[in-house]
Write a protein that holds these residues in place. Sequence first.
Motif, PDB file in Angstrom:
ATOM      1  N   GLY A  77      18.700  -2.665   1.892  1.00  0.00           N
ATOM      2  CA  GLY A  77      17.486  -3.232   1.998  1.00  0.00           C
ATOM      3  C   GLY A  77      16.573  -3.007   0.719  1.00  0.00           C
ATOM      4  O   GLY A  77      15.289  -2.912   0.735  1.00  0.00           O
ATOM      5  N   LEU A  78      16.913  -2.412  -0.377  1.00  0.00           N
ATOM      6  CA  LEU A  78      16.159  -1.948  -1.346  1.00  0.00           C
ATOM      7  C   LEU A  78      16.679  -2.724  -2.787  1.00  0.00           C
ATOM      8  O   LEU A  78      17.179  -3.879  -2.515  1.00  0.00           O
ATOM      9  CB  LEU A  78      16.245  -0.516  -1.796  1.00  0.00           C
ATOM     10  CG  LEU A  78      15.144   0.412  -2.801  1.00  0.00           C
ATOM     11  CD1 LEU A  78      13.811  -0.176  -2.153  1.00  0.00           C
ATOM     12  CD2 LEU A  78      15.694   1.740  -2.813  1.00  0.00           C
ATOM     13  N   PHE A  79      16.217  -2.298  -3.730  1.00  0.00           N
ATOM     14  CA  PHE A  79      16.892  -2.964  -4.983  1.00  0.00           C
ATOM     15  C   PHE A  79      17.402  -2.037  -6.038  1.00  0.00           C
ATOM     16  O   PHE A  79      16.781  -0.845  -6.075  1.00  0.00           O
ATOM     17  CB  PHE A  79      15.914  -4.115  -5.405  1.00  0.00           C
ATOM     18  CG  PHE A  79      14.870  -3.416  -6.307  1.00  0.00           C
ATOM     19  CD1 PHE A  79      14.483  -3.758  -7.444  1.00  0.00           C
ATOM     20  CD2 PHE A  79      13.883  -2.634  -5.507  1.00  0.00           C
ATOM     21  CE1 PHE A  79      13.495  -2.817  -8.197  1.00  0.00           C
ATOM     22  CE2 PHE A  79      12.714  -2.142  -6.033  1.00  0.00           C
ATOM     23  CZ  PHE A  79      12.675  -2.189  -7.267  1.00  0.00           C
ATOM     24  N   PRO A  80      18.210  -2.325  -7.094  1.00  0.00           N
ATOM     25  CA  PRO A  80      18.471  -1.635  -8.188  1.00  0.00           C
ATOM     26  C   PRO A  80      17.056  -1.408  -8.953  1.00  0.00           C
ATOM     27  O   PRO A  80      16.747  -2.230  -9.797  1.00  0.00           O
ATOM     28  CB  PRO A  80      19.636  -2.188  -8.889  1.00  0.00           C
ATOM     29  CG  PRO A  80      20.089  -3.161  -7.959  1.00  0.00           C
ATOM     30  CD  PRO A  80      19.218  -3.691  -7.231  1.00  0.00           C
ATOM     31  N   ASP A  81      16.650  -0.220  -8.953  1.00  0.00           N
ATOM     32  CA  ASP A  81      15.473   0.362  -9.705  1.00  0.00           C
ATOM     33  C   ASP A  81      15.732   1.395 -10.690  1.00  0.00           C
ATOM     34  O   ASP A  81      16.610   1.135 -11.575  1.00  0.00           O
ATOM     35  CB  ASP A  81      14.407   0.712  -8.585  1.00  0.00           C
ATOM     36  CG  ASP A  81      14.605   1.660  -7.868  1.00  0.00           C
ATOM     37  OD1 ASP A  81      15.803   2.122  -7.724  1.00  0.00           O
ATOM     38  OD2 ASP A  81      13.990   2.220  -7.177  1.00  0.00           O
ATOM     39  N   ILE A 112       7.627  -3.285  -7.289  1.00  0.00           N
ATOM     40  CA  ILE A 112       8.364  -3.900  -6.177  1.00  0.00           C
ATOM     41  C   ILE A 112       8.723  -2.808  -5.144  1.00  0.00           C
ATOM     42  O   ILE A 112       8.620  -3.055  -3.888  1.00  0.00           O
ATOM     43  CB  ILE A 112      10.005  -4.306  -6.793  1.00  0.00           C
ATOM     44  CG1 ILE A 112       9.761  -5.449  -7.860  1.00  0.00           C
ATOM     45  CG2 ILE A 112      10.925  -4.794  -5.718  1.00  0.00           C
ATOM     46  CD1 ILE A 112      10.783  -6.007  -8.667  1.00  0.00           C
ATOM     47  N   GLY A 113       8.980  -1.392  -5.508  1.00  0.00           N
ATOM     48  CA  GLY A 113       9.416  -0.489  -5.212  1.00  0.00           C
ATOM     49  C   GLY A 113       8.142  -0.157  -3.794  1.00  0.00           C
ATOM     50  O   GLY A 113       8.462   0.129  -2.555  1.00  0.00           O
ATOM     51  N   SER A 114       7.222  -0.217  -4.407  1.00  0.00           N
ATOM     52  CA  SER A 114       5.866   0.089  -3.644  1.00  0.00           C
ATOM     53  C   SER A 114       5.805  -0.994  -2.350  1.00  0.00           C
ATOM     54  O   SER A 114       5.341  -0.527  -1.175  1.00  0.00           O
ATOM     55  CB  SER A 114       4.383   0.059  -4.336  1.00  0.00           C
ATOM     56  OG  SER A 114       4.610   1.064  -5.295  1.00  0.00           O
ATOM     57  N   HIS A 115       5.968  -2.304  -2.724  1.00  0.00           N
ATOM     58  CA  HIS A 115       6.108  -3.145  -1.614  1.00  0.00           C
ATOM     59  C   HIS A 115       7.013  -2.853  -0.596  1.00  0.00           C
ATOM     60  O   HIS A 115       6.701  -2.989   0.821  1.00  0.00           O
ATOM     61  CB  HIS A 115       6.156  -4.504  -2.303  1.00  0.00           C
ATOM     62  CG  HIS A 115       5.082  -5.126  -2.732  1.00  0.00           C
ATOM     63  ND1 HIS A 115       3.996  -5.580  -2.121  1.00  0.00           N
ATOM     64  CD2 HIS A 115       4.813  -5.684  -4.190  1.00  0.00           C
ATOM     65  CE1 HIS A 115       3.109  -5.909  -2.756  1.00  0.00           C
ATOM     66  NE2 HIS A 115       3.510  -6.117  -4.077  1.00  0.00           N
ATOM     67  N   PHE A 116       8.139  -2.370  -1.124  1.00  0.00           N
ATOM     68  CA  PHE A 116       9.185  -2.131   0.038  1.00  0.00           C
ATOM     69  C   PHE A 116       8.850  -0.806   0.889  1.00  0.00           C
ATOM     70  O   PHE A 116       9.102  -0.651   1.993  1.00  0.00           O
ATOM     71  CB  PHE A 116      10.563  -1.630  -0.683  1.00  0.00           C
ATOM     72  CG  PHE A 116      11.618  -2.784  -1.102  1.00  0.00           C
ATOM     73  CD1 PHE A 116      12.056  -3.428   0.151  1.00  0.00           C
ATOM     74  CD2 PHE A 116      11.709  -3.494  -2.411  1.00  0.00           C
ATOM     75  CE1 PHE A 116      12.878  -4.683  -0.150  1.00  0.00           C
ATOM     76  CE2 PHE A 116      12.400  -4.392  -2.561  1.00  0.00           C
ATOM     77  CZ  PHE A 116      13.066  -5.158  -1.303  1.00  0.00           C
ATOM     78  N   ILE A 117       8.154   0.447   0.224  1.00  0.00           N
ATOM     79  CA  ILE A 117       7.862   1.515   0.865  1.00  0.00           C
ATOM     80  C   ILE A 117       6.721   1.231   1.812  1.00  0.00           C
ATOM     81  O   ILE A 117       6.534   1.500   2.930  1.00  0.00           O
ATOM     82  CB  ILE A 117       7.436   2.414  -0.047  1.00  0.00           C
ATOM     83  CG1 ILE A 117       8.631   2.972  -0.949  1.00  0.00           C
ATOM     84  CG2 ILE A 117       6.785   3.811   0.664  1.00  0.00           C
ATOM     85  CD1 ILE A 117       8.600   3.890  -2.269  1.00  0.00           C
ATOM     86  N   LEU A 118       5.842   0.476   1.439  1.00  0.00           N
ATOM     87  CA  LEU A 118       4.557   0.177   2.224  1.00  0.00           C
ATOM     88  C   LEU A 118       4.577  -0.900   3.275  1.00  0.00           C
ATOM     89  O   LEU A 118       3.911  -1.269   4.137  1.00  0.00           O
ATOM     90  CB  LEU A 118       3.327  -0.415   1.253  1.00  0.00           C
ATOM     91  CG  LEU A 118       2.737   0.936   0.411  1.00  0.00           C
ATOM     92  CD1 LEU A 118       1.775   0.384  -0.558  1.00  0.00           C
ATOM     93  CD2 LEU A 118       2.328   2.059   1.115  1.00  0.00           C
ATOM     94  N   ARG A 119       5.801  -1.905   3.097  1.00  0.00           N
ATOM     95  CA  ARG A 119       6.212  -2.799   4.217  1.00  0.00           C
ATOM     96  C   ARG A 119       5.208  -3.837   4.033  1.00  0.00           C
ATOM     97  O   ARG A 119       4.789  -4.623   5.165  1.00  0.00           O
ATOM     98  CB  ARG A 119       6.233  -2.306   5.446  1.00  0.00           C
ATOM     99  CG  ARG A 119       7.643  -1.453   5.747  1.00  0.00           C
ATOM    100  CD  ARG A 119       7.851  -0.882   7.077  1.00  0.00           C
ATOM    101  NE  ARG A 119       6.834   0.593   7.437  1.00  0.00           N
ATOM    102  CZ  ARG A 119       7.118   1.141   8.447  1.00  0.00           C
ATOM    103  NH1 ARG A 119       8.013   0.841   9.403  1.00  0.00           N
ATOM    104  NH2 ARG A 119       6.657   2.257   8.707  1.00  0.00           N
ATOM    105  N   SER A 169      16.538  -8.396  -1.157  1.00  0.00           N
ATOM    106  CA  SER A 169      17.075  -7.844  -2.180  1.00  0.00           C
ATOM    107  C   SER A 169      17.849  -8.290  -3.278  1.00  0.00           C
ATOM    108  O   SER A 169      17.616  -8.060  -4.586  1.00  0.00           O
ATOM    109  CB  SER A 169      17.717  -6.550  -1.767  1.00  0.00           C
ATOM    110  OG  SER A 169      16.966  -5.775  -0.645  1.00  0.00           O
ATOM    111  N   LEU A 170      18.725  -9.136  -2.997  1.00  0.00           N
ATOM    112  CA  LEU A 170      19.565  -9.817  -3.961  1.00  0.00           C
ATOM    113  C   LEU A 170      18.427 -10.843  -4.785  1.00  0.00           C
ATOM    114  O   LEU A 170      19.175 -10.643  -5.892  1.00  0.00           O
ATOM    115  CB  LEU A 170      20.696 -10.677  -3.192  1.00  0.00           C
ATOM    116  CG  LEU A 170      21.668  -9.834  -2.197  1.00  0.00           C
ATOM    117  CD1 LEU A 170      22.379 -10.696  -1.397  1.00  0.00           C
ATOM    118  CD2 LEU A 170      22.271  -8.917  -3.254  1.00  0.00           C
TER     119      LEU A 170
END
Length: 341
Positions: free
Chosen positions: A110-114, A271-278, A245-246
Amino acid sequence: MICQMTQKLILYENDPSVKLVILKANGKAFCTGGDLISVIASSIAGHWSFTIPFYKKLLTLNYLIATYKQPVVSLINGAVMGAGAGLSMNTTFRIVTEKAVFAMPEASIGLFPDVGASYFLSRLPGHFGEYLGLTGRRLNGAEMVECGLATHFVPSKKLDLLKNALQSITTSDKSTIAAVINKFTEVAFLKEESPLTRLDTINKCFSKGTVEEIVLSLEKEIEVNGAVEWITDALSYVRTSCPSSLKIWLRSVREGRVQSIEQCLCRDYNIGSHFILRTVSNDFYEGTRAKLFDKDKKPMWDPSKLELVSEEIVNQYLRMVENENWERLQLPHRSNIPSKL
């Protein structure tokens, strides 16, 4: 660890006696997800003072390494995934052995290649970067050299000799360093079943405009040529990974192909911040729950299907976070900007 590495690298960069830096793992792997456990546990507990600054410091370290004045030599003698790929794939020389294993399997949790992957994977031959990020495919050392992720293949039994030779170098001249490495380099041969021997098919399928079209193209290949293992593996990964994620990865790698490392890392941070902060979805937490904590391997993605992930959902992830406690990533000015991988 990130803070210590950053401090040391800044110290070495301004030390005229330092001619090159060797980066290697203290063990079998650069990174295989241990940082995710800390990030998720802290975030669930509400400790944002750890998670967001951690991510910012990690991406800033990636940028420091990618723009470093002296040559940096990565010695990869085991697994290099996720954050470890961000550290090692942005270095001047990337030396792998027969024990090396590379992968960016973030979409499965549920993440993405960062960590700059949209920069260094987008510069691989054809659409091989799209393939790696969308399928989580593992590459061995020979494959890493063949596609350009690694610069040299050195058998593990020669690594200590190589390291000793590198430590005796008295110049930062890249051609001199390369000549020393070449003395220990051997030819690594691809296995017949390697996806790199099917690059024409990969380019045909993974050049499509959407993830849905890529899936259809792979399915047609099976209809025509039968169930080929690398294709069935690819489809299995896509069908079980996070749909958002895809789609985020496909957009990211396509944009990254014409952007600088700085632009790619800043997008990763958004993008990562959106994932972390939901702020958009709970997918990152659900994916790590299913794969790393409960290990039931049954994540409930939201949205649950590719066709339900709209362009607007992807756009939401790419926008800056609207949160009074959130700070944008501001990378320091660096003069040694890489033009390509």
